[in-house]
Design a protein around this motif. Structure first.
Motif, mmCIF file in Angstrom:
data_model
loop_
_atom_site.group_PDB
_atom_site.id
_atom_site.type_symbol
_atom_site.label_atom_id
_atom_site.label_comp_id
_atom_site.label_asym_id
_atom_site.label_seq_id
_atom_site.Cartn_x
_atom_site.Cartn_y
_atom_site.Cartn_z
ATOM 1 N N ASN A 69 0.835 -1.207 0.000
ATOM 2 C CA ASN A 69 0.000 0.000 0.000
ATOM 3 C C ASN A 69 0.870 1.258 0.000
ATOM 4 N N GLN A 70 1.840 1.249 0.874
ATOM 5 C CA GLN A 70 2.754 2.383 1.027
ATOM 6 C C GLN A 70 3.523 2.665 -0.267
ATOM 7 N N LEU A 71 4.059 1.572 -0.887
ATOM 8 C CA LEU A 71 4.853 1.718 -2.107
ATOM 9 C C LEU A 71 4.002 2.228 -3.275
ATOM 10 N N ILE A 72 2.815 1.671 -3.429
ATOM 11 C CA ILE A 72 1.975 2.069 -4.568
ATOM 12 C C ILE A 72 1.491 3.514 -4.384
ATOM 13 N N THR A 73 1.181 3.882 -3.156
ATOM 14 C CA THR A 73 0.761 5.262 -2.889
ATOM 15 C C THR A 73 1.883 6.232 -3.224
ATOM 16 N N GLU A 74 3.071 5.890 -2.748
ATOM 17 C CA GLU A 74 4.238 6.743 -3.015
ATOM 18 C C GLU A 74 4.530 6.841 -4.517
ATOM 19 N N ALA A 75 4.450 5.693 -5.188
ATOM 20 C CA ALA A 75 4.709 5.655 -6.636
ATOM 21 C C ALA A 75 3.677 6.502 -7.375
ATOM 22 N N SER B 28 0.894 -13.291 -8.195
ATOM 23 C CA SER B 28 -0.173 -13.575 -7.235
ATOM 24 C C SER B 28 -0.727 -12.305 -6.593
ATOM 25 N N GLN B 29 0.057 -11.220 -6.638
ATOM 26 C CA GLN B 29 -0.425 -9.958 -6.047
ATOM 27 C C GLN B 29 -0.816 -8.928 -7.108
ATOM 28 N N LEU B 30 -0.863 -9.365 -8.358
ATOM 29 C CA LEU B 30 -1.121 -8.420 -9.454
ATOM 30 C C LEU B 30 -2.452 -7.696 -9.277
ATOM 31 N N LYS B 31 -3.468 -8.451 -8.929
ATOM 32 C CA LYS B 31 -4.811 -7.881 -8.782
ATOM 33 C C LYS B 31 -4.795 -6.780 -7.713
ATOM 34 N N GLU B 32 -4.159 -7.087 -6.615
ATOM 35 C CA GLU B 32 -4.035 -6.156 -5.493
ATOM 36 C C GLU B 32 -3.284 -4.876 -5.907
ATOM 37 N N ILE B 33 -2.213 -5.066 -6.642
ATOM 38 C CA ILE B 33 -1.393 -3.929 -7.088
ATOM 39 C C ILE B 33 -2.214 -3.015 -8.012
ATOM 40 N N LYS B 34 -2.924 -3.636 -8.946
ATOM 41 C CA LYS B 34 -3.770 -2.858 -9.870
ATOM 42 C C LYS B 34 -4.826 -2.073 -9.087
ATOM 43 N N GLU B 35 -5.427 -2.749 -8.143
ATOM 44 C CA GLU B 35 -6.475 -2.144 -7.313
ATOM 45 C C GLU B 35 -5.945 -0.909 -6.570
ATOM 46 N N LEU B 36 -4.755 -1.062 -5.996
ATOM 47 C CA LEU B 36 -4.147 0.039 -5.239
ATOM 48 C C LEU B 36 -3.846 1.242 -6.144
ATOM 49 N N PHE C 40 9.929 5.409 -17.803
ATOM 50 C CA PHE C 40 9.952 4.071 -17.204
ATOM 51 C C PHE C 40 10.302 4.139 -15.713
ATOM 52 N N PHE C 41 9.459 3.536 -14.895
ATOM 53 C CA PHE C 41 9.671 3.550 -13.444
ATOM 54 C C PHE C 41 9.782 2.121 -12.907
ATOM 55 N N VAL C 42 10.519 1.992 -11.827
ATOM 56 C CA VAL C 42 10.662 0.691 -11.170
ATOM 57 C C VAL C 42 10.243 0.805 -9.708
ATOM 58 N N ILE C 43 9.335 -0.082 -9.289
ATOM 59 C CA ILE C 43 9.013 -0.182 -7.858
ATOM 60 C C ILE C 43 9.686 -1.443 -7.341
ATOM 61 N N ASP C 44 10.688 -1.255 -6.492
ATOM 62 C CA ASP C 44 11.421 -2.403 -5.955
ATOM 63 C C ASP C 44 10.967 -2.676 -4.523
ATOM 64 N N PRO C 45 10.176 -3.728 -4.302
ATOM 65 C CA PRO C 45 9.628 -3.960 -2.969
ATOM 66 C C PRO C 45 10.670 -4.462 -1.970
ATOM 67 N N PHE C 46 11.810 -4.925 -2.470
ATOM 68 C CA PHE C 46 12.839 -5.453 -1.574
ATOM 69 C C PHE C 46 13.710 -4.313 -1.047
ATOM 70 N N GLN C 47 14.071 -3.412 -1.957
ATOM 71 C CA GLN C 47 14.819 -2.231 -1.521
ATOM 72 C C GLN C 47 13.874 -1.121 -1.062
ATOM 73 N N ARG C 48 12.588 -1.374 -1.194
ATOM 74 C CA ARG C 48 11.552 -0.424 -0.772
ATOM 75 C C ARG C 48 11.739 0.953 -1.374
ATOM 76 N N ILE D 222 11.257 3.588 -5.137
ATOM 77 C CA ILE D 222 10.722 3.836 -6.479
ATOM 78 C C ILE D 222 11.762 4.631 -7.257
ATOM 79 N N ASP D 223 12.146 4.124 -8.415
ATOM 80 C CA ASP D 223 13.175 4.789 -9.227
ATOM 81 C C ASP D 223 12.672 5.024 -10.644
ATOM 82 N N GLU D 224 13.091 6.140 -11.211
ATOM 83 C CA GLU D 224 12.848 6.320 -12.643
ATOM 84 C C GLU D 224 14.121 5.885 -13.368
ATOM 85 N N ILE D 225 13.996 4.998 -14.360
ATOM 86 C CA ILE D 225 15.196 4.510 -15.081
ATOM 87 C C ILE D 225 15.193 4.952 -16.543
#
Lengths: 297, 297
Positions: free
Chosen positions: B76-82, B101-109, B170-178, B180-183
């Motif tokens: 939630n935090q990452l998608i909001t920030e992104a 498996s979390q695609l639906k959730e990500i789209k929803e957010l 092009f943006f990257v949301i990296d959930p492991f490094q927590r 959001i980067d623009e590449i």
């Protein structure tokens, strides 16, 4: 050899052949590019640099043996010098396939310098006096009869195996570096490494058993037997299969030690790459096995 | 994954199976350990870490797909920030198999944060929004409809391919490094490298054409066609066959440049390892081909 391959490919193409060059590393006569050949549906494999070692049934294999002719004068000079340096009379002579064409000449020169020369045919090797990384029986067979060994050829790849499995003074005549060296002392170094490996492995609980898919290095029966025998001494074995072993890759496996059923050189030359995870040869493993088995009973 | 393999092997052995673990490096869903399995006469391959990509006829393959669940709060935090960071409304979403498996959730957010989300099914990929090193069509297919791309997942392996073949921010949301980067800027860097490679290759006379024997990377027809086409522009091509390409090994071949018909990542990630010998992708080669062919005619 890679340069030669391109030249050779061009010639074969002129004759109307479609030529594929294996770009995989090649570690010996046991390492025929069979997978590559099958995949591209080749009708024949031309293998450079080694003489025939194993029977390949699936496809015809032509061997282009290396042949390095050492200039007569240099040869004479080297053998004369070696004969003076080596204080023994009865000499066991071993070499690699590149120098087989000059074997007769080398023996003759030694005799002229007062030496008695012994040679044998190995188990897997096809030529008189020829040794391989995995077959040094051309040396071990004559050990009782000789006072010292001489290896004629470049590098330590071939003589190291023979050195480790024998106990007589050992000399190397290197025609490329034009020098004669005694390497007897190295034997002690490798025995120490071997003992250290066995000692570390005696504490290991889990073992990775290396099984190579290379045509001449595939020893599945041996690997399965080792796995059974590990159980008998309360250890656990995992069968790890690959064509070429990538040491970065296998060090990721959480086992305490490895047992190598593929090329015997792996344990000797690459063993030091994996810190604290010894790679035992099959012989070293069975030495450990007997040690632990007798303790238990 | 290597740790998992040992655990998994133990469980399968308890059920009475003989388990062999491939110790070869694995570069993707295209890289099934078929040679190893055939050699040990395995009845089934269990492939970890990827979803099914190719049909293997010779032997049953079971895929154990990776599934990484990101904690709801963090997601939630990452998608909001992104959503705040990315100033565009129409977003093309791509990811790798671990996060499907979390695609639906990500789209929803994203929708909850006012974004319009576009996804597609790729050519080789089996899942919605999934991209691979060799298939980024889940991105290219929707490029016209979107204002920017977002890749959800770790590392640059997957997004780099999509970045290069598209032209939107092009943006990257990296959930492991927590984070959001623009590449988007990286695209320019890779285009420059690509142009430099083509420029060097335009002077080349001889080319090594890389053909991998890996089940999902074997493109012999393409390689033979390239060899023919090289002739048309007065160049010479050699077919170099291997399973995994060892760059120390292939740099020994005396060719001026390489053309890669195996994994497209080779040219991007490994290309810089061989100095002055560019590795062209098939697309880069045909760009050069057209250039030289039009000059000639």
């Amino acid at each position: 050899l890679k340069k030669e391959a391109l030249k050779y490919a061009k010639e074969l193409e002129k004759e109307g052949n479609e030529v594929f060059i294996s770009a995989s590393p090649c570690f010996g006569a046991c390492d025929i590019a069979l997978e590559e050949a099958k995949k591209v549906e080749a009708e024949k494999i031309i293998h450079f640099g080694h003489s025939k070692l194993i029977d390949i049934k699936e496809i015809e294999v032509e061997y282009v043996e290396p042949k390095i002719e050492i200039e007569k004068e240099l040869l004479n000079q080297l053998i004369t010098e070696a004969s003076q340096k080596i204080r023994f009379k009865k000499i066991g002579l071993v070499t690699n396939v590149s120098h087989i064409s000059q074997l007769k000449e080398i023996k003759e020169l030694f005799k002229r310098n007062g030496k008695e020369i012994f040679t044998a045919n190995g188990e897997r090797t096809k030529k008189e006096a020829q040794i391989l990384g995995c077959d040094v029986s051309a040396a071990t067979k004559i050990e009782k009869e000789v006072e010292a060994f001489v290896y004629f050829g470049g590098g330590l790849f071939h003589p190291l195996g023979a050195l480790i499995l024998t106990n007589k003074p050992f000399f190397v005549i290197d025609p490329f570096q034009r020098k004669i060296d005694e390497i007897t002392n190295l034997r002690e170094k490798y025995k120490k490494i071997s003992n250290a490996k066995i000692s570390i492995a005696s504490q290991a609980k889990t073992f990775g058993i290396l099984v190579s898919t290379k045509p001449g290095q595939f020893n599945l029966e041996k690997a399965l037997k080792i796995k059974e025998d590990l159980k008998k001494i309360g250890k656990e074995g995992f069968l790890l299969v690959a064509n070429t072993f990538d040491f970065n890759e296998i060090s990721n496996f959480e086992v305490d030690a490895f047992i190598n059923t593929a090329c015997p050189r792996i344990g000797i030359e690459e063993g030091e790459r994996i810190k604290n995870k010894p790679i035992l040869s099959v012989e070293e493993f069975y030495f450990l096995f007997k040690l632990l088995n007798s303790k238990d009973s």
